[in-house]
Enzyme design. Structure first.
Site, PDB file in Angstrom:
ATOM      1  N   GLU A 183      -8.550 -10.531  -8.249  1.00  0.00           N
ATOM      2  CA  GLU A 183      -7.722  -9.336  -8.030  1.00  0.00           C
ATOM      3  C   GLU A 183      -6.553  -9.265  -9.013  1.00  0.00           C
ATOM      4  OE1 GLU A 183      -6.767  -9.426  -3.863  1.00  0.00           O
ATOM      5  OE2 GLU A 183      -8.828  -8.886  -3.289  1.00  0.00           O
ATOM      6  N   HIS A 206      -1.901  -5.583   1.302  1.00  0.00           N
ATOM      7  CA  HIS A 206      -3.161  -6.286   1.074  1.00  0.00           C
ATOM      8  C   HIS A 206      -2.811  -7.655   0.509  1.00  0.00           C
ATOM      9  CE1 HIS A 206      -7.158  -7.304  -0.338  1.00  0.00           C
ATOM     10  NE2 HIS A 206      -6.553  -7.754  -1.424  1.00  0.00           N
ATOM     11  N   ASN A 245      -2.257  -0.477   6.958  1.00  0.00           N
ATOM     12  CA  ASN A 245      -1.709  -1.762   7.404  1.00  0.00           C
ATOM     13  C   ASN A 245      -0.723  -2.357   6.391  1.00  0.00           C
ATOM     14  OD1 ASN A 245      -3.568  -2.510   5.499  1.00  0.00           O
ATOM     15  ND2 ASN A 245      -4.754  -3.865   6.824  1.00  0.00           N
ATOM     16  N   TYR A 276     -11.752  -3.291  -4.251  1.00  0.00           N
ATOM     17  CA  TYR A 276     -12.387  -3.391  -2.937  1.00  0.00           C
ATOM     18  C   TYR A 276     -13.912  -3.499  -3.028  1.00  0.00           C
ATOM     19  CZ  TYR A 276      -8.074  -2.542  -0.303  1.00  0.00           C
ATOM     20  OH  TYR A 276      -6.835  -2.658   0.275  1.00  0.00           O
ATOM     21  N   LYS A 326       0.829  -1.208   0.000  1.00  0.00           N
ATOM     22  CA  LYS A 326       0.000   0.000   0.000  1.00  0.00           C
ATOM     23  C   LYS A 326       0.869   1.267   0.000  1.00  0.00           C
ATOM     24  CE  LYS A 326      -3.859  -2.344   2.261  1.00  0.00           C
ATOM     25  NZ  LYS A 326      -4.947  -2.229   3.252  1.00  0.00           N
TER      26      LYS A 326
END
Ligand code: CMP
Length: 133
Positions: A120, A109, A106, A43, A3
């Site tokens: 994805e 992913h 975080n 998402y 990320k």
């Protein structure tokens, strides 16, 4: 996918290195900035949740590094390496425990099932971006 906070904090090498050391084979990898459209597709399962809009704003806020690895039980092992979504609850030694800031930032992913991984991967990579080796 690493990320924006992972890229901005110079953690790309560290994170990719963990996957290499674990024995995974990298078959696709790139640095990119997601469009709102791609982020919303990625998402889609979270659409309607209270964190959806901030999540899309965050993942499109800077460069990300999507990558695909091959290996035995890859989805499960990658999830285990990433750690629980909330870095505060992630097991010691996991990527999120070591580098995560909060539940949104975080750092990584990881797809939660082989079916999700397939979906994805198709969002972020075209066939010609894979290298056979
Ligand atoms: P990720 O594995 O990328 O999948 C969805 C993301 O939504 C998750 O990691 C978090 O970064 C983010 N998120 C933000 N708030 C929440 C929340 N309350 N519960 C779950 N995920 C959240």
């Amino acid at each position: 996918m690493i990320k924006p906070e992972g890229v901005e904090r110079g953690l790309v090498g560290e994170i990719i290195s963990r996957f290499e050391r674990r024995g995974f084979k990298i078959v696709a990898l790139k640095l990119t900035k997601l469009s709102k459209e791609l982020a919303e597709k990625h998402y889609a399962e979270h659409r309607g949740k209270d964190f959806f809009e901030p999540l899309v704003a965050h993942i499109t806020s800077g460069p990300v590094v999507p990558f695909v690895v091959e290996g035995e039980d890859a989805v499960r092992v990658a999830r285990e390496m990433a750690g629980t979504t909330d870095p505060k609850k992630a097991a010691p030694g996991t990527i999120r425990a070591d580098f995560g800031i909060d539940i949104q930032r975080n750092v990584i992913h990881a797809a939660d099932s082989p079916a999700t991984a397939k979906r994805e991967i198709a969002i972020h990579f075209s066939e010609d971006e894979f290298v056979e080796w």
